[in-house]
Design a protein around this motif. Structure first.
Motif, short mmCIF file in Angstrom:
data_model
loop_
_atom_site.label_atom_id
_atom_site.label_comp_id
_atom_site.label_asym_id
_atom_site.label_seq_id
_atom_site.Cartn_x
_atom_site.Cartn_y
_atom_site.Cartn_z
N PHE A 48 -34.97 -33.02 -34.87
CA PHE A 48 -34.12 -31.84 -34.73
C PHE A 48 -34.62 -30.75 -35.68
CE2 PHE A 48 -32.03 -35.35 -36.96
CZ PHE A 48 -32.06 -34.90 -38.28
N VAL A 49 -34.31 -29.51 -35.32
CA VAL A 49 -34.69 -28.34 -36.11
C VAL A 49 -33.48 -27.44 -36.26
CG1 VAL A 49 -37.12 -28.38 -35.40
CG2 VAL A 49 -35.46 -27.09 -34.03
N GLU A 50 -33.55 -26.50 -37.20
CA GLU A 50 -32.42 -25.61 -37.44
C GLU A 50 -32.31 -24.56 -36.35
OE1 GLU A 50 -30.83 -22.69 -41.05
OE2 GLU A 50 -32.34 -24.25 -41.45
N LYS A 51 -31.10 -24.35 -35.86
CA LYS A 51 -30.86 -23.34 -34.83
C LYS A 51 -31.12 -21.95 -35.40
CE LYS A 51 -27.24 -21.62 -31.72
NZ LYS A 51 -25.83 -21.76 -31.28
N GLY A 52 -31.66 -21.07 -34.54
CA GLY A 52 -31.85 -19.69 -34.95
C GLY A 52 -33.16 -19.39 -35.64
N THR A 53 -34.06 -20.36 -35.71
CA THR A 53 -35.37 -20.15 -36.33
C THR A 53 -36.45 -19.82 -35.31
OG1 THR A 53 -35.84 -22.52 -36.22
CG2 THR A 53 -34.83 -21.70 -38.25
N GLY A 54 -36.16 -20.06 -34.03
CA GLY A 54 -37.16 -19.84 -32.99
C GLY A 54 -38.15 -20.97 -32.87
N ILE A 55 -37.93 -22.07 -33.57
CA ILE A 55 -38.89 -23.18 -33.56
C ILE A 55 -38.72 -24.06 -32.33
CG2 ILE A 55 -39.67 -25.24 -34.81
CD1 ILE A 55 -38.77 -23.86 -37.39
N ASN A 56 -37.49 -24.23 -31.87
CA ASN A 56 -37.28 -25.10 -30.71
C ASN A 56 -37.91 -24.50 -29.46
OD1 ASN A 56 -36.42 -27.33 -29.31
ND2 ASN A 56 -34.24 -26.96 -29.59
N ASP A 57 -38.30 -25.36 -28.53
CA ASP A 57 -38.88 -24.95 -27.27
C ASP A 57 -37.76 -24.52 -26.33
OD1 ASP A 57 -40.21 -24.65 -24.90
OD2 ASP A 57 -41.05 -26.66 -24.84
N ASP A 58 -37.87 -23.30 -25.78
CA ASP A 58 -36.85 -22.79 -24.86
C ASP A 58 -37.01 -23.30 -23.43
OD1 ASP A 58 -35.63 -21.35 -26.85
OD2 ASP A 58 -36.73 -19.51 -26.43
N LEU A 59 -38.13 -24.02 -23.15
CA LEU A 59 -38.43 -24.47 -21.79
C LEU A 59 -38.36 -23.28 -20.85
CD1 LEU A 59 -36.45 -27.86 -21.79
CD2 LEU A 59 -38.86 -27.47 -22.28
N ASN A 60 -37.45 -23.29 -19.87
CA ASN A 60 -37.32 -22.17 -18.94
C ASN A 60 -36.28 -21.16 -19.39
OD1 ASN A 60 -39.24 -22.95 -16.86
ND2 ASN A 60 -37.86 -24.64 -16.43
N GLY A 61 -35.69 -21.38 -20.54
CA GLY A 61 -34.74 -20.43 -21.09
C GLY A 61 -33.29 -20.65 -20.69
N ILE A 62 -33.03 -21.66 -19.86
CA ILE A 62 -31.65 -21.88 -19.40
C ILE A 62 -31.11 -23.24 -19.83
CG2 ILE A 62 -31.87 -20.33 -17.43
CD1 ILE A 62 -32.35 -22.79 -15.67
N GLU A 63 -31.99 -24.14 -20.30
CA GLU A 63 -31.56 -25.47 -20.69
C GLU A 63 -30.85 -25.43 -22.05
OE1 GLU A 63 -35.23 -25.83 -18.10
OE2 GLU A 63 -34.60 -24.64 -19.82
N ARG A 64 -29.73 -26.10 -22.14
CA ARG A 64 -28.95 -26.12 -23.38
C ARG A 64 -29.45 -27.22 -24.32
NH1 ARG A 64 -23.35 -27.69 -21.21
NH2 ARG A 64 -24.76 -29.13 -20.14
N PRO A 65 -29.80 -26.88 -25.56
CA PRO A 65 -30.17 -27.93 -26.51
C PRO A 65 -28.94 -28.68 -26.99
CG PRO A 65 -30.20 -25.79 -27.59
CD PRO A 65 -29.95 -25.53 -26.13
#
Length: 345
Positions: A48-65
């Motif tokens: 897991f990574v911290e929300k709001g850092t831009g590090i997580n992969d957005d995939l197609n931009g609609i999937e909820r982490p």
């Protein structure tokens, strides 16, 4: 009805104990070959990574982490990773990895919005890898060379599996076929994107489709891609846009194309700014990862992910990814699968 595909006359060629042995053999053998081919060293990765850092992969931009508050950090929100596409590039910089070398890791993710079927699970496991490159290597020719090296590791792994389990006959062609997403559209203009993938992979056995994310001549992308890791807008030496792609093989059990890997040359500063503008996501430039990239703190790189369970599923001739990995499936899917000799772990 569940989304289960039941191959006609399906009978597993390995029992449960043989299957577990096969999974272990494949994972050990393939990752060693991958590391040797691309000169990668193994590193430890976050779940897991911290929300709001831009590090997580957005995939197609609609999937909820999947997310949760951290009690000991004033309820700062953490997100389960979708993949490590951006984290790996920062790790190359932080570890001081030299050009021509890279890293790989076991990536484990939870994707709660997946539509569950034979190939898609809530649990995603893959080898994520990233390699430092030079400016002159940001070409489709270099991309193809890397794909060929990965495919060589796949061929050797298939032969190893056959040595242990002779009933599993090798099916991969000796060479992988390359085609751009635009040429694929021109070849099959009346088919939808997934149907085009099935058609070309049925014909060739193993295919790498170049150029995923940008709009084609029909006004639509072949498939979605995040704006901030793969470069899908740079005009390459073969006259079309895109320095990324998907590796697919023909799955004779399911009789359809199966994507085993997605990879690409990563965005440089110019491509990042262009693609964020196309996606109307320029607000991301204030995030930690994006600031580091714009400030030239991250190396140029190529990277991707290779599905561990999908690779094992392919080599062991399984009909369902749940025969390889432990996950959650609906009672209906479990019942229907059991009735058809598909034993979900």
């Amino acid at each position: 009805m569940s989304n289960l595909i039941v191959p006609k006359g399906y009978k597993p060629l390995l029992n449960l104990r043989q299957t577990e042995l096969g999974i272990k053999k494949i994972k050990d053998f393939f990752q060693q070959n991958l590391a040797s081919e691309l000169r990668l060293r193994r590193v430890t990765a976050p779940l897991f990574v911290e929300k709001g850092t831009g590090i997580n992969d957005d995939l197609n931009g609609i999937e909820r982490p999947v997310s949760f508050p951290i009690k000991d950090m004033n309820n700062t929100v953490a997100e389960i990773v979708h993949s490590l596409a951006k984290w790996k590039r920062m790790t190359l910089a932080d570890y001081g990895i030299e050009k021509g070398y890279g890293i790989y890791t076991d990536m484990n993710a939870i994707r709660a919005d997946e539509e569950l079927d034979n190939l898609h699970s809530l649990y995603v496991d893959q080898w994520d890898w990233e390699l430092v490159i030079d400016e002159k290597e940001r070409t489709v020719m270099f991309l193809k060379d890397v794909v060929k090296r990965i495919y060589s590791a796949m061929l050797r792994t298939e032969y190893m599996v056959h040595e242990y389990f002779p009933q599993l006959t090798p099916e991969l062609p000796r060479e992988i076929t390359f085609i751009s997403s635009e040429d694929l559209l021109l070849k099959y203009p009346d088919l939808a994107a997934k149907e085009r993938e099935d058609a070309i992979t049925r014909e060739c056995g193993a295919v790498f489709i170049i150029g995923i994310g940008g709009s084609l001549s029909n006004g639509e992308p072949h498939d979605g891609r995040s704006a901030d890791y793969d470069d899908w807008t740079t005009l390459n030496e073969e006259g079309f846009e895109g320095l990324n792609g998907d590796l697919l093989v023909w799955n004779s059990v399911l009789e359809r194309a199966v994507e085993l890997s997605s990879m690409g040359i990563r965005v440089d500063k110019k491509a990042l700014l262009k693609q964020l503008k196309i996606k109307n996501q320029e607000e991301k430039l204030r995030l930690f990862f994006h600031k580091r990239l714009v400030n030239d703190e991250l190396p140029l790189s190529i990277g991707g992910g290779i599905g561990q369970s999908r690779l094992c599923m392919y080599y062991l001739r399984k009909a369902h990814i749940g025969e390889i990995q432990a996950s959650i499936w609906s009672k209906e899917m479990r019942r229907e699968a059991a009735e058809n000799d598909i034993f979900l772990i």
